[in-house]
Design a protein around this motif. Structure first.
Motif, PDB file in Angstrom:
ATOM      1  N   ASN A  50       0.925 -12.922  13.948  1.00  0.00           N
ATOM      2  CA  ASN A  50      -0.024 -12.506  14.983  1.00  0.00           C
ATOM      3  C   ASN A  50       0.750 -11.872  16.141  1.00  0.00           C
ATOM      4  N   PRO A  51       0.864 -10.556  16.144  1.00  0.00           N
ATOM      5  CA  PRO A  51       1.704  -9.881  17.153  1.00  0.00           C
ATOM      6  C   PRO A  51       1.298 -10.189  18.588  1.00  0.00           C
ATOM      7  N   GLN A  52       0.045 -10.592  18.814  1.00  0.00           N
ATOM      8  CA  GLN A  52      -0.377 -10.891  20.184  1.00  0.00           C
ATOM      9  C   GLN A  52       0.223 -12.201  20.688  1.00  0.00           C
ATOM     10  N   GLY A  53       0.635 -13.067  19.775  1.00  0.00           N
ATOM     11  CA  GLY A  53       1.277 -14.308  20.193  1.00  0.00           C
ATOM     12  C   GLY A  53       0.332 -15.269  20.900  1.00  0.00           C
ATOM     13  N   LEU A  54      -0.891 -15.354  20.428  1.00  0.00           N
ATOM     14  CA  LEU A  54      -1.876 -16.290  20.986  1.00  0.00           C
ATOM     15  C   LEU A  54      -2.543 -17.036  19.832  1.00  0.00           C
ATOM     16  N   VAL A  55      -3.096 -18.189  20.135  1.00  0.00           N
ATOM     17  CA  VAL A  55      -3.977 -18.859  19.176  1.00  0.00           C
ATOM     18  C   VAL A  55      -5.407 -18.706  19.696  1.00  0.00           C
ATOM     19  N   PRO A  56      -6.388 -18.691  18.826  1.00  0.00           N
ATOM     20  CA  PRO A  56      -6.362 -19.000  17.404  1.00  0.00           C
ATOM     21  C   PRO A  56      -6.048 -17.785  16.539  1.00  0.00           C
ATOM     22  N   MET A  57      -5.600 -18.109  15.316  1.00  0.00           N
ATOM     23  CA  MET A  57      -5.580 -17.115  14.245  1.00  0.00           C
ATOM     24  C   MET A  57      -6.066 -17.833  12.993  1.00  0.00           C
ATOM     25  N   LEU A  58      -6.877 -17.148  12.223  1.00  0.00           N
ATOM     26  CA  LEU A  58      -7.434 -17.760  11.017  1.00  0.00           C
ATOM     27  C   LEU A  58      -7.082 -16.905   9.817  1.00  0.00           C
ATOM     28  N   GLU A  59      -6.425 -17.531   8.842  1.00  0.00           N
ATOM     29  CA  GLU A  59      -6.200 -16.854   7.552  1.00  0.00           C
ATOM     30  C   GLU A  59      -7.332 -17.282   6.626  1.00  0.00           C
ATOM     31  N   ILE A  60      -8.104 -16.311   6.206  1.00  0.00           N
ATOM     32  CA  ILE A  60      -9.278 -16.626   5.384  1.00  0.00           C
ATOM     33  C   ILE A  60      -9.618 -15.425   4.505  1.00  0.00           C
ATOM     34  N   ASP A  61      -9.954 -15.707   3.266  1.00  0.00           N
ATOM     35  CA  ASP A  61     -10.385 -14.655   2.326  1.00  0.00           C
ATOM     36  C   ASP A  61      -9.356 -13.519   2.259  1.00  0.00           C
ATOM     37  N   GLY A  62      -8.075 -13.834   2.433  1.00  0.00           N
ATOM     38  CA  GLY A  62      -7.048 -12.787   2.371  1.00  0.00           C
ATOM     39  C   GLY A  62      -6.892 -11.997   3.658  1.00  0.00           C
ATOM     40  N   HIS A  63      -7.556 -12.405   4.714  1.00  0.00           N
ATOM     41  CA  HIS A  63      -7.453 -11.706   6.000  1.00  0.00           C
ATOM     42  C   HIS A  63      -6.748 -12.595   7.018  1.00  0.00           C
ATOM     43  N   ARG A  64      -6.134 -11.939   7.997  1.00  0.00           N
ATOM     44  CA  ARG A  64      -5.622 -12.662   9.173  1.00  0.00           C
ATOM     45  C   ARG A  64      -6.475 -12.250  10.355  1.00  0.00           C
ATOM     46  N   LEU A  65      -7.260 -13.177  10.865  1.00  0.00           N
ATOM     47  CA  LEU A  65      -8.210 -12.848  11.926  1.00  0.00           C
ATOM     48  C   LEU A  65      -7.753 -13.463  13.241  1.00  0.00           C
ATOM     49  N   THR A  66      -7.886 -12.696  14.312  1.00  0.00           N
ATOM     50  CA  THR A  66      -7.590 -13.205  15.651  1.00  0.00           C
ATOM     51  C   THR A  66      -8.824 -12.986  16.532  1.00  0.00           C
ATOM     52  N   GLN A  67      -8.751 -13.522  17.748  1.00  0.00           N
ATOM     53  CA  GLN A  67      -9.826 -13.439  18.741  1.00  0.00           C
ATOM     54  C   GLN A  67     -11.001 -14.334  18.310  1.00  0.00           C
ATOM     55  N   SER A  68     -11.225 -15.366  19.113  1.00  0.00           N
ATOM     56  CA  SER A  68     -12.199 -16.396  18.727  1.00  0.00           C
ATOM     57  C   SER A  68     -13.587 -15.818  18.424  1.00  0.00           C
ATOM     58  N   LEU A  69     -14.047 -14.881  19.247  1.00  0.00           N
ATOM     59  CA  LEU A  69     -15.405 -14.351  19.001  1.00  0.00           C
ATOM     60  C   LEU A  69     -15.449 -13.481  17.751  1.00  0.00           C
ATOM     61  N   ALA A  70     -14.366 -12.748  17.499  1.00  0.00           N
ATOM     62  CA  ALA A  70     -14.309 -11.936  16.276  1.00  0.00           C
ATOM     63  C   ALA A  70     -14.326 -12.849  15.048  1.00  0.00           C
ATOM     64  N   ILE A  71     -13.641 -13.993  15.179  1.00  0.00           N
ATOM     65  CA  ILE A  71     -13.599 -14.947  14.065  1.00  0.00           C
ATOM     66  C   ILE A  71     -14.994 -15.541  13.827  1.00  0.00           C
TER      67      ILE A  71
END
Ligand SMILES: N[C@@H](CCC(=O)N[C@@H](CS)C(=O)NCC(=O)O)C(=O)O
Length: 213
Positions: A50-71
């Motif tokens: 996660n180049p932004q260096g923040l949590v959360p990050m979710l690995e799901i369905d083969g994706h790496r998702l960041t930003q809580s609302l996007a997740i």
């Protein structure tokens, strides 16, 4: 489906909505704690994910998702049981506006890196930093209360939890940690009380998370 992996920190109010949303969707996941006190979010290993260096990050369905609302938005589209965002455009905009008032207009001002900058680079005392923290919560919550009150039921919008409640509960947890008075927000307190009666919310509470050693 591979078990999703949530990169998280037990006291992160940006990350805390994600386990609530995963629990509401009935999705089992693995939690990996990124210790913000130890700056693990800035490590090369984590930034490679996660180049932004923040949590959360979710690995799901083969994706790496960041930003809580996007997740939350991804989870809602991909796993439509227990909807977190209403289908109607106007109702969805209302719920997202409440969530964003919290996640975009309160949370970023009180993020760890902001508090550290105030103290370390700008030389403010801990009392001043704490006053800053309380100020932005006290500035933001009346707006959420005013937005929510006309259309709230048991929750911020109607009688079922939405993404707005998922973001509210962590922010009220923060407010209490800093002794912010909450009596002026009866709609928010009602939603929080009803939310915390639901196991999906209760199980995500920081007191029930693995604390990094
Ligand atoms: N807008 C982002 C905010 C993410 C964020 O700020 N996360 C905080 C934890 S609450 C963080 O990782 N802070 C690390 C730091 O400040 O160095 C989201 O909603 O996911």
């Amino acid at each position: 489906m591979r078990r999703p992996i949530l990169y998280d920190y037990f006291r992160s109010s940006a990350a805390y909505p994600v386990p609530i949303a995963l629990n509401l969707k009935g999705l089992d996941y693995e939690s990996r704690q990124i210790d913000l006190r130890e700056d693990q979010q800035k490590s090369g290993e984590y930034r490679a994910l996660n180049p932004q260096g923040l949590v959360p990050m979710l690995e799901i369905d083969g994706h790496r998702l960041t930003q809580s609302l996007a997740i939350i938005n991804y989870l809602d589209l991909r796993y439509p049981n227990q909807p977190l965002l209403p289908a109607s455009a106007a109702e969805r905009a209302h719920v997202v506006a409440m969530a964003m008032t919290i996640t975009c207009d309160i949370h970023p001002l009180n993020n760890l890196r902001v508090l550290r900058y105030l103290k370390n680079e700008l030389g403010h005392s801990q009392d001043e930093v704490d006053a800053w923290y309380r100020h932005w919560i006290t500035e933001g919550l009346p707006a959420v209360e005013a937005l929510a009150a006309p259309r709230a039921g048991k929750f911020l919008f109607g009688d079922a939890p939405t993404g707005a409640d998922v973001c509210l509960v962590p922010q009220l947890f923060n407010a209490r940690r800093f002794d912010v008075p909450l009596d002026a927000y009866p709609t928010l307190l009602r939603a929080e009380e009803n939310a915390n009666r639901i196991e999906a919310f209760a199980a995500a509470h920081p007191d029930r998370q693995e604390v990094p050693a």
